[in-house]
Design a protein around this motif. Structure first.
Motif, mmCIF file in Angstrom:
data_model
loop_
_atom_site.group_PDB
_atom_site.id
_atom_site.type_symbol
_atom_site.label_atom_id
_atom_site.label_comp_id
_atom_site.label_asym_id
_atom_site.label_seq_id
_atom_site.Cartn_x
_atom_site.Cartn_y
_atom_site.Cartn_z
ATOM 1 N N VAL A 159 -4.138 -2.591 4.552
ATOM 2 C CA VAL A 159 -3.960 -1.621 5.626
ATOM 3 C C VAL A 159 -5.316 -1.157 6.137
ATOM 4 O O VAL A 159 -6.316 -1.197 5.416
ATOM 5 N N ALA B 219 0.831 -1.196 0.000
ATOM 6 C CA ALA B 219 0.000 0.000 0.000
ATOM 7 C C ALA B 219 0.867 1.248 0.000
ATOM 8 O O ALA B 219 1.919 1.303 0.638
ATOM 9 N N ARG B 220 0.408 2.248 -0.713
ATOM 10 C CA ARG B 220 1.140 3.495 -0.841
ATOM 11 C C ARG B 220 0.148 4.642 -0.974
ATOM 12 O O ARG B 220 -1.059 4.424 -1.116
ATOM 13 N N GLU C 206 -6.234 -2.337 -5.709
ATOM 14 C CA GLU C 206 -7.397 -1.667 -5.128
ATOM 15 C C GLU C 206 -6.985 -0.421 -4.369
ATOM 16 O O GLU C 206 -5.872 -0.354 -3.822
ATOM 17 N N VAL C 207 -7.904 0.560 -4.339
ATOM 18 C CA VAL C 207 -7.592 1.846 -3.712
ATOM 19 C C VAL C 207 -8.843 2.435 -3.057
ATOM 20 O O VAL C 207 -9.973 2.019 -3.328
ATOM 21 N N GLU D 56 -10.810 -0.886 5.203
ATOM 22 C CA GLU D 56 -9.661 -1.714 4.817
ATOM 23 C C GLU D 56 -9.417 -1.581 3.328
ATOM 24 O O GLU D 56 -10.356 -1.614 2.526
ATOM 25 N N VAL D 57 -8.156 -1.437 2.960
ATOM 26 C CA VAL D 57 -7.778 -1.459 1.549
ATOM 27 C C VAL D 57 -6.317 -1.886 1.437
ATOM 28 O O VAL D 57 -5.477 -1.484 2.247
ATOM 29 N N ALA D 58 -6.023 -2.744 0.504
ATOM 30 C CA ALA D 58 -4.646 -3.139 0.194
ATOM 31 C C ALA D 58 -3.872 -3.586 1.426
ATOM 32 O O ALA D 58 -2.679 -3.315 1.564
ATOM 33 N N ILE E 154 -5.168 5.975 -1.774
ATOM 34 C CA ILE E 154 -4.481 5.053 -0.875
ATOM 35 C C ILE E 154 -4.740 3.642 -1.366
ATOM 36 O O ILE E 154 -5.900 3.246 -1.536
ATOM 37 N N GLY E 155 -3.670 2.870 -1.595
ATOM 38 C CA GLY E 155 -3.874 1.493 -2.017
ATOM 39 C C GLY E 155 -2.653 0.896 -2.672
ATOM 40 O O GLY E 155 -1.522 1.348 -2.446
ATOM 41 N N ASP E 156 -2.877 -0.118 -3.500
ATOM 42 C CA ASP E 156 -1.776 -0.799 -4.178
ATOM 43 C C ASP E 156 -2.085 -0.904 -5.665
ATOM 44 O O ASP E 156 -2.831 -0.076 -6.204
ATOM 45 N N ARG F 232 -7.616 0.355 -11.524
ATOM 46 C CA ARG F 232 -7.706 -0.348 -10.252
ATOM 47 C C ARG F 232 -9.126 -0.269 -9.678
ATOM 48 O O ARG F 232 -9.884 0.640 -9.987
#
Length: 210
Positions: A119, A4-5, A36-37, A115-117, A31-33, A56
């Motif tokens: 985190v 995640a970033r 998914e975001v 919740e996403v990616a 926010i995500g990978d 995504r």
């Protein structure tokens, strides 16, 4: 797939309230990978935000509050992606000023976790700039998505309808300045800051009535 970033987009438009209109630039945070975001604050330009998703899956469109410059593109982005628009219910009166015929799809509440990616994003209810203002704390990314509650240099504005200075100071003191000092604050407008940078100035803001 990467971890995640945080990705950043700046969009331009106007902010209107109490009979006035101002040109503004807004930060849109993704926010995500690679799969998914979540989007924080769909401001002004649904097409530009959709392009930044690069195919995504968009899990949610989170509104930190319902001033028009933070939500004006949310319905169009939702229609394009199928993602739900989430808002704290205390901001529904503001939401209806911009989108009278389209309600949010879900509610945000203190203590809720998205919740996403891989985190977790914890919802903090931080009223003051707006009654339903929220921040998202993401410990895994040492991040706080603060909307217009806390900026580099002080609290968000409280001089217009639905806002209150003592309330925003309480929110910042009790909900934000208690976070780890290295937490980076990703703001709704302008530059990022940190809890460590802002915490020493709390009493100055109170004394100045910021």
């Amino acid at each position: 797939m990467t971890g995640a970033r945080i990705e950043h987009l700046v969009t331009s438009g106007t902010f209107s309230l109490d009979g006035g209109t101002w040109d503004v630039e807004n930060n849109v945070w993704i926010i995500g990978d690679d799969e998914e975001v979540i989007v924080v604050d769909a401001a002004h330009d649904a097409e530009a935000i959709a392009e930044a998703l690069r195919g995504r899956t968009l899990r949610a469109i989170v509104c930190t509050h319902a001033h028009n410059d933070h939500i004006d593109a949310a319905p169009a982005l939702a229609a394009r992606t199928g993602a739900p628009v989430l808002l704290h219910p205390d901001d529904l009166p503001l939401w209806k000023q911009t989108h009278p015929d389209r309600a949010p799809d879900g509610e945000l509440a203190e203590g809720q976790v998205l919740e996403v990616a891989g985190v977790s994003l914890a919802v903090l209810h931080t009223p003051g700039h707006a009654p339903g203002a929220i921040c998202l704390h993401v410990p895994a990314l040492t991040a706080l998505f603060g909307g217009d509650t806390l900026f580099a240099g002080g609290p968000g504005a409280t001089g217009r309808s639905y806002s209150d200075f003592p309330t925003i100071v309480d929110s910042i003191r009790d909900r934000l300045l208690t976070l780890p000092r290295d937490t980076v604050v990703y703001t709704g407008h302008g530059e990022t800051t940190t809890i460590a940078a802002e915490a020493p100035h709390l009493q100055e803001w109170i004394d100045q009535g910021f």
